[in-house]
Design an enzyme around this catalytic site. Structure first.
Site, mmCIF file in Angstrom:
data_model
loop_
_atom_site.group_PDB
_atom_site.id
_atom_site.type_symbol
_atom_site.label_atom_id
_atom_site.label_comp_id
_atom_site.label_asym_id
_atom_site.label_seq_id
_atom_site.Cartn_x
_atom_site.Cartn_y
_atom_site.Cartn_z
ATOM 1 N N SER A 31 -5.722 51.737 37.128
ATOM 2 C CA SER A 31 -6.192 50.814 38.170
ATOM 3 C C SER A 31 -5.177 49.701 38.359
ATOM 4 O O SER A 31 -4.470 49.321 37.413
ATOM 5 C CB SER A 31 -7.513 50.184 37.729
ATOM 6 O OG SER A 31 -7.849 49.106 38.569
ATOM 7 N N TYR A 35 -12.622 46.248 31.287
ATOM 8 C CA TYR A 35 -12.142 47.285 32.206
ATOM 9 C C TYR A 35 -10.623 47.193 32.351
ATOM 10 O O TYR A 35 -9.907 48.193 32.213
ATOM 11 C CB TYR A 35 -12.828 47.104 33.564
ATOM 12 C CG TYR A 35 -12.360 48.042 34.642
ATOM 13 C CD1 TYR A 35 -12.882 49.334 34.742
ATOM 14 C CD2 TYR A 35 -11.413 47.654 35.590
ATOM 15 C CE1 TYR A 35 -12.477 50.206 35.752
ATOM 16 C CE2 TYR A 35 -10.998 48.509 36.602
ATOM 17 C CZ TYR A 35 -11.536 49.786 36.679
ATOM 18 O OH TYR A 35 -11.124 50.644 37.674
HETATM 19 N N1 LIG Z 1 -12.882 52.625 43.685
HETATM 20 C C1 LIG Z 1 -11.860 51.854 43.472
HETATM 21 O O1 LIG Z 1 -11.536 50.994 44.285
HETATM 22 C C2 LIG Z 1 -11.005 52.024 42.238
HETATM 23 C C3 LIG Z 1 -9.943 51.166 42.045
HETATM 24 C C4 LIG Z 1 -9.139 51.313 40.916
HETATM 25 C C5 LIG Z 1 -9.410 52.320 40.016
HETATM 26 N N2 LIG Z 1 -10.472 53.152 40.230
HETATM 27 C C6 LIG Z 1 -10.698 54.185 39.233
HETATM 28 O O2 LIG Z 1 -10.933 55.421 39.889
HETATM 29 C C7 LIG Z 1 -11.831 56.213 39.110
HETATM 30 C C8 LIG Z 1 -13.002 56.635 39.961
HETATM 31 O O3 LIG Z 1 -13.568 55.485 40.525
HETATM 32 P P1 LIG Z 1 -14.802 55.556 41.521
HETATM 33 O O4 LIG Z 1 -14.837 54.279 42.269
HETATM 34 O O5 LIG Z 1 -14.779 56.829 42.254
HETATM 35 O O6 LIG Z 1 -16.001 55.512 40.433
HETATM 36 P P2 LIG Z 1 -17.553 55.721 40.566
HETATM 37 O O7 LIG Z 1 -17.959 55.976 41.990
HETATM 38 O O8 LIG Z 1 -18.197 54.596 39.857
HETATM 39 O O9 LIG Z 1 -17.743 57.072 39.725
HETATM 40 C C9 LIG Z 1 -17.554 57.079 38.341
HETATM 41 C C10 LIG Z 1 -17.759 58.488 37.821
HETATM 42 O O10 LIG Z 1 -17.688 58.459 36.385
HETATM 43 C C11 LIG Z 1 -18.819 59.132 35.854
HETATM 44 N N3 LIG Z 1 -19.171 58.495 34.588
HETATM 45 C C12 LIG Z 1 -19.403 57.178 34.363
HETATM 46 N N4 LIG Z 1 -19.735 56.973 33.070
HETATM 47 C C13 LIG Z 1 -19.711 58.184 32.463
HETATM 48 C C14 LIG Z 1 -19.975 58.639 31.140
HETATM 49 N N5 LIG Z 1 -20.353 57.798 30.161
HETATM 50 N N6 LIG Z 1 -19.864 59.952 30.880
HETATM 51 C C15 LIG Z 1 -19.519 60.826 31.860
HETATM 52 N N7 LIG Z 1 -19.259 60.466 33.116
HETATM 53 C C16 LIG Z 1 -19.355 59.165 33.425
HETATM 54 C C17 LIG Z 1 -19.899 58.979 36.927
HETATM 55 O O11 LIG Z 1 -20.819 60.052 36.906
HETATM 56 P P3 LIG Z 1 -22.311 59.913 36.299
HETATM 57 O O12 LIG Z 1 -22.860 58.605 36.766
HETATM 58 O O13 LIG Z 1 -23.018 61.115 36.824
HETATM 59 O O14 LIG Z 1 -22.095 59.972 34.832
HETATM 60 C C18 LIG Z 1 -19.098 59.071 38.215
HETATM 61 O O15 LIG Z 1 -18.909 60.416 38.604
HETATM 62 C C19 LIG Z 1 -12.223 55.347 37.913
HETATM 63 O O16 LIG Z 1 -11.364 55.676 36.828
HETATM 64 C C20 LIG Z 1 -11.942 53.943 38.394
HETATM 65 O O17 LIG Z 1 -11.690 53.072 37.331
HETATM 66 C C21 LIG Z 1 -11.286 53.022 41.310
#
Ligand SMILES: NC(=O)c1ccc[n+]([C@@H]2O[C@H](COP(=O)([O-])OP(=O)(O)OC[C@H]3O[C@@H](n4cnc5c(N)ncnc54)[C@H](OP(=O)(O)O)[C@@H]3O)[C@@H](O)[C@H]2O)c1
Length: 251
Positions: A148, A162
């Protein structure tokens, strides 16, 4: 034997955190190119999902729990026909907030929260990669760790646990590129900025206006496209890189 869009044998991706956001876009991108996608998350396979092959390609696991993660790895190995894995994308992550949605800084993050975040965001990726190293080796596969922008600068909404977990994952990517690279497995990371998903906090509009030269959020598919490149031939000599996907927010 089924083939993927490159006309070779069908490839397999293991993706953590596939149920929403960037993970979901990644399922769509790889499935559309003919890959088998095995997904992991805490919830059961959603029956209405049109993209995965079905529940047989979904593993329910709590990546915060080391024992459950170890169990899931054994299950994944059993499900990998031919014992090969072409790509592992460590995408699942959590970003806890204070009550009322505020930022959890380094003074007010309790150790249990800190530890929980590291189990999901940092330890699960290395457990997965080590647990599946033989299958990745057999395919000369590729690992992508999702870091990130918050891993390299203080972010107004992403908390200290985080941010430090993502900084650690970026360092781990470097270590893994060296160790796994020697056995033919490439390891890279992608560092998204503000992507239009549920992880975003209210107030992100200000960042978009003031800090992102392109003046807009990124889409989950704009991230998935780069993940795809890092898992395929186009990036065959890229190892140990961290690619910023943020519209220029880091400059
Ligand atoms: N969105 C952004 O702007 C952004 C920016 C920088 C980095 N990122 C990174 O991109 C990645 C995806 O982000 P996103 O925004 O798409 O996230 P998100 O919508 O919050 O989705 C997170 C995913 O992780 C799974 N998860 C969470 N805790 C878990 C656990 N204990 N065991 C197994 N699965 C788990 C969730 O599924 P369940 O709830 O079904 O477990 C979900 O599929 C992450 O690594 C995030 O840090 C995102």
């Amino acid at each position: 034997m089924p083939t993927s869009s490159n006309n070779g044998p069908r490839r397999t991706l293991l993706l953590t955190g596939a149920s929403r956001g960037i993970g979901h876009a990644t399922v769509i991108r790889f499935s559309s190119a003919g890959w088998r996608v095995i997904t992991c998350s805490r919830h059961a396979f959603p029956e209405e999902c049109p993209w995965g092959a079905g529940p047989e390609d979904h593993i329910q696991v709590d990546l915060a729990d080391h024992a459950d993660t170890t169990r899931a790895i054994s299950e994944i190995r059993e499900r990998l026909e031919g014992g090969t894995l072409h790509a592992l994308v460590n995408n699942a992550a959590i970003s806890p907030k204070a009550a009322g949605g505020g930022r959890l800084g380094s003074i007010d993050t309790d150790i249990e929260t800190w530890s929980h975040v590291f189990r999901v965001n940092f330890f699960a990726p290395i457990m997965m990669a080590r647990g599946l190293i033989e299958e990745l080796k057999a395919a000369k596969g590729s690992v992508v760790n999702v870091t990130s922008i918050a891993g390299s600068r203080v972010h107004p909404f992403a908390g200290a646990a985080y941010a430090t977990s993502k900084a650690a994952l970026a360092s781990l990517t470097r270590e893994m590129a060296s160790d796994f690279g020697r056995v033919g497995i490439r390891v890279n990371s992608i560092a998204p900025g503000e992507i239009d998903t549920s992880i975003l906090s209210p107030g992100t509009e200000k960042i978009v206006e003031q800090q992102i030269p392109l003046h807009r959020l990124g889409t989950p598919d704009e991230v998935a496209k780069i993940i795809y490149v890092l898992c395929t031939e186009t990036s065959s000599y890229v190892n140990g890189a961290e690619i910023h996907i943020n519209g220029g927010q880091h400059v």
